[in-house]
Design an enzyme around this catalytic site. Sequence first.
Site, short mmCIF file in Angstrom:
data_model
loop_
_atom_site.label_atom_id
_atom_site.label_comp_id
_atom_site.label_asym_id
_atom_site.label_seq_id
_atom_site.Cartn_x
_atom_site.Cartn_y
_atom_site.Cartn_z
CG ASP A 27 35.15 -4.24 46.03
OD1 ASP A 27 34.62 -4.56 47.11
OD2 ASP A 27 35.49 -5.08 45.18
CD GLU A 75 39.05 -7.88 44.41
OE1 GLU A 75 38.35 -7.07 43.79
OE2 GLU A 75 39.84 -8.68 43.85
CE LYS A 132 33.73 -7.62 46.77
NZ LYS A 132 34.82 -7.66 45.80
CE LYS A 135 38.59 -9.87 40.54
NZ LYS A 135 39.62 -8.99 41.15
CB VAL A 160 34.63 0.74 41.35
CG1 VAL A 160 34.16 2.17 41.14
CG2 VAL A 160 35.40 0.61 42.66
CB THR A 161 35.29 -1.86 37.86
OG1 THR A 161 35.53 -3.26 37.66
CG2 THR A 161 36.53 -1.23 38.42
CB CYS A 165 33.69 -6.24 42.33
SG CYS A 165 35.31 -7.00 42.52
CD GLN A 205 18.87 -12.75 27.24
OE1 GLN A 205 18.39 -13.88 27.20
NE2 GLN A 205 20.15 -12.52 27.49
#
Length: 231
Positions: A27, A75, A132, A135, A160-161, A165, A205
Amino acid sequence: MPTVETVDAKPFPYQFDMDHAALICIDMQRDFLLPGGFAESLGNNLANVQPCIPVIAKLQAAFRKLGIPVIHTKECHKPDLSDLPTAKRNRGNPKQKIGDKGPMGRILIDGEYGSDFIDENAPVEGEFVISKPGKDAFYDTGLHEYLMKRNISNLVITGVTTEVCVQTTMRCANDRGFDCLLIEDGCDSYFPEFKEVTLRALVAQGGIVGWTAQSEELLKVIESIWKLDWT
Ligand code: TIU
């Protein structure tokens, strides 16, 4: 010549498999980066998302020299708004809504000047461009089929951002089995604190969603193998 190289990354080194990699640029559109677009209509500070532009340009140049696919997403919505949920159009009660006429054309509408890519990060001929509606770059697009067809398993992610997205796409790629490396200085947010915490969350994790690294770490690896100079 080895095709898998190790990149210094968080939370541990990333195995960059050049023969099965792609760069994805999310994007990098005028509507998100320049005055008069969607982001500004939502009250965002555009200066916070501009530092990643030259970094992405450098990565694009490097990947193109190596012949590794560069993929671009934007987007945007169909001119008749048939793929725009009412909830998305009304969310936040912005000054200008998606589909309204702005200084760069209709906001976030495919084919309009504002929804197109900024010059610095624009696609070159032959590169895969995805329009698209959401997001997630996989939702209602041909991205998964494109990657499967080419045997791509490593995704280097920029754009971005970071927490919208970029993060959404990285999580959805991870669930589909891709090893994702997010470039820390190759993504930005209107909110620096959201960027910072997103980078931390993605690699927590034991790399629950994937890896992050500075662009120079990846470029260093590519450069050392191919002895190419892309400055
Ligand atoms: N507003 C915001 O941070 N992002 C978006 O609406 N789309 C993308 O992240 N591309």
